[in-house]
Design an enzyme around this catalytic site. Structure first.
Site, mmCIF file in Angstrom:
data_model
loop_
_atom_site.group_PDB
_atom_site.id
_atom_site.type_symbol
_atom_site.label_atom_id
_atom_site.label_comp_id
_atom_site.label_asym_id
_atom_site.label_seq_id
_atom_site.Cartn_x
_atom_site.Cartn_y
_atom_site.Cartn_z
ATOM 1 N N TYR A 123 0.853 -1.179 0.000
ATOM 2 C CA TYR A 123 0.000 0.000 0.000
ATOM 3 C C TYR A 123 0.901 1.245 0.000
ATOM 4 O O TYR A 123 1.483 1.614 1.020
ATOM 5 C CB TYR A 123 -0.898 0.032 1.240
ATOM 6 C CG TYR A 123 -1.977 -1.021 1.297
ATOM 7 C CD1 TYR A 123 -2.273 -1.813 0.198
ATOM 8 C CD2 TYR A 123 -2.714 -1.217 2.457
ATOM 9 C CE1 TYR A 123 -3.277 -2.776 0.254
ATOM 10 C CE2 TYR A 123 -3.720 -2.168 2.522
ATOM 11 C CZ TYR A 123 -3.993 -2.951 1.418
ATOM 12 O OH TYR A 123 -4.993 -3.901 1.495
ATOM 13 N N GLY A 140 -18.625 2.107 -2.121
ATOM 14 C CA GLY A 140 -19.499 3.274 -2.080
ATOM 15 C C GLY A 140 -20.881 3.032 -2.649
ATOM 16 O O GLY A 140 -21.780 3.860 -2.488
#
Length: 342
Positions: free
Chosen positions: A63, A215
C-alpha cells in the site's frame, strides 16, 4: 468497543477493523495525490480509530510501497499494545504503482516480513498473510514460510487473503489459519456458497472488506457519478449495471431513513449480524467517515428488517449488485464479480 474472536482459538479483536489502504493507494493501484493535509488526516483517522476502541488495523506492505506502514507506525507510537496489526504481503509493484504480479516464494515472504517489521518499528506482526496465492509456488511453501516466522516470534497469527476453498484447506493443513480476508457485503455475497461454510468448518474467522461495496451501498452514487478507477475494477459500477444497482439501493436508503441513520450504517449493521466470526473493515481515510460508520454499532435492525435485506440481496456471484428491487424474484446476470484487487 465490542470484541470478536478471529478463528475458533484465535485472538480477540475489535468487532470492526480499520482498513488503511485508502490512505496510501487508490483502488486499482494508482497512488493518490498526497499533501500535508491528507497525510495529517490519514494519521488522525488511525489515531481516532484507536481512541474509539478499534484494535484491528489492516495494512499491506505494498500500500503506497511502504507508505501505509510508515503512517501506521506514527499512529501507534507509544500505544503498540492497543493495536492488532494485520499486514498483507507479496504483491510486486512498479514505482508508479502498477501491479507486476505476486511473489510467494519462501525467501521473498521472509524478506517482506523483515522490511515490514522495520517500517512498523515492532518486534512482531500480529496477523501476517500473503495477499494472493502465487500460482507459480506451491501454496504450502508460502504458508510454511509464515509458519517459520511464527515459530521465530516475528508473527503471531497466520492469515490468508483472496483464496479459493482448495487453498484455504491447504493453508490450514500446513498451519492453523486464524483469519480469511475476503470481500463480503450485501452487494457481494459469493462467499456464502462455499468459503464461509468452509471457514466455519475449519474454525477460521472472516475479515470482510468492501462492506459498502466501494461506495455503492452508501447512496452517494446518485447520477451515476463514479470514480473511473473504481468503474474499471468493478463491472457492477459500469453502465447499465450501475443504473440497475442504484435502483436496487433505493430499498437500503428507505430502510436507513426509517431508522434515522445512513445507508452505510445499515450495510455495516447487516454485516455485523451475519455472525460473531465476521469482522468488517471500515475502509476510510477521513475521521468524519470513521465516526459515521462506527455509528453502525449502535443500530439494531429488527429480524423483519434483516430478513427483508436478505430477500433483496443474493449470494450469486453473477448478479449485478446483490440487492434486488422489491418484488424481484431472481437477480439478473449482470456482473457482480470484481476483477483482481490489489
Amino acid at each position: 468497543m465490542k470484541t470478536r474472536r478471529l478463528g475458533r482459538d484465535g485472538p480477540l479483536v475489535s468487532a470492526i477493523g480499520l482498513g488503511c489502504m485508502r490512505m496510501s493507494t487508490i483502488m486499482g493501484g494508482r497512488q493518490p495525490e498526497r499533501d500535508s493535509h491528507s497525510e495529517r488526516e490519514g494519521l488522525s483517522t488511525i489515531e481516532a480509530a484507536l481512541d474509539a476502541g478499534i484494535t484491528l488495523l489492516n495494512t499491506g506492505d505494498f500500500y503506497g510501497m511502504g507508505h501505509n506502514e510508515a503512517l501506521v507506525v506514527r499512529a501507534i507510537c507509544r500505544r503498540r499494545d492497543r493495536a492488532f496489526i494485520s499486514v498483507k504481503c507479496g504483491i510486486q509493484r512498479t514505482h508508479t504503482g502498477a501491479i507486476l504480479g505476486m511473489d510467494g516464494r519462501p525467501t521473498s515472504i521472509k524478506n517482506y516480513a523483515t522490511y515490514s517489521l522495520q517500517r512498523l518499528g515492532v518486534d512482531y506482526v500480529d496477523l501476517y498473510q500473503p495477499a494472493r496465492a502465487d500460482p507459480s509456488v506451491p501454496y504450502e511453501e508460502t504458508i510454511g514460510a509464515i509458519a517459520e516466522l511464527i515459530s521465530e516470534g516475528k508473527v503471531r497469527y497466520l492469515g490468508v487473503s483472496e483464496v479459493n476453498a482448495d487453498n484455504l484447506r491447504r493453508a490450514h493443513s500446513t498451519h492453523p489459519v486464524a483469519a480469511l480476508e475476503i470481500e463480503y457485503s450485501l452487494a457481494s455475497r459469493f462467499i456464502e456458497r462455499k468459503m464461509l461454510p468452509l471457514a466455519r468448518e475449519l474454525g477460521i474467522g472472516v475479515v470482510a472488506y468492501g462492506v459498502v461495496s466501494q461506495g455503492l451501498l452508501t447512496g452517494t452514487m446518485r447520477g451515476g457519478v463514479v470514480n473511473e478507477q473504481l468503474a474499471a475494477s468493478f463491472s457492477r459500477l459500469q453502465g447499465a449495471n450501475l443504473r440497475k444497482n442504484l435502483e436496487a439501493v433505493d430499498f437500503l436508503e428507505q430502510l436507513a431513513k426509517s431508522n434515522g441513520c445512513r445507508p452505510a450504517q445499515v450495510a455495516i449493521s447487516w454485516m455485523l449480524s451475519r455472525g460473531d466470526d465476521i469482522v468488517p473493515l471500515i475502509g476510510t481515510s477521513r475521521r468524519s467517515r470513521l465516526s459515521e460508520n462506527l455509528g453502525a454499532l449502535d443500530i439494531t435492525l429488527s429480524m423483519h428488517e434483516l430478513n427483508a435485506l436478505d430477500t433483496r440481496s443474493s449470494p450469486a456471484p453473477s448478479s449485478a449488485a446483490g440487492l434486488k428491487p422489491p418484488g424481484a424474484a431472481v437477480p439478473g446476470s449482470t456482473g457482480n464479480s470484481p476483477k483482481r484487487r490489489a
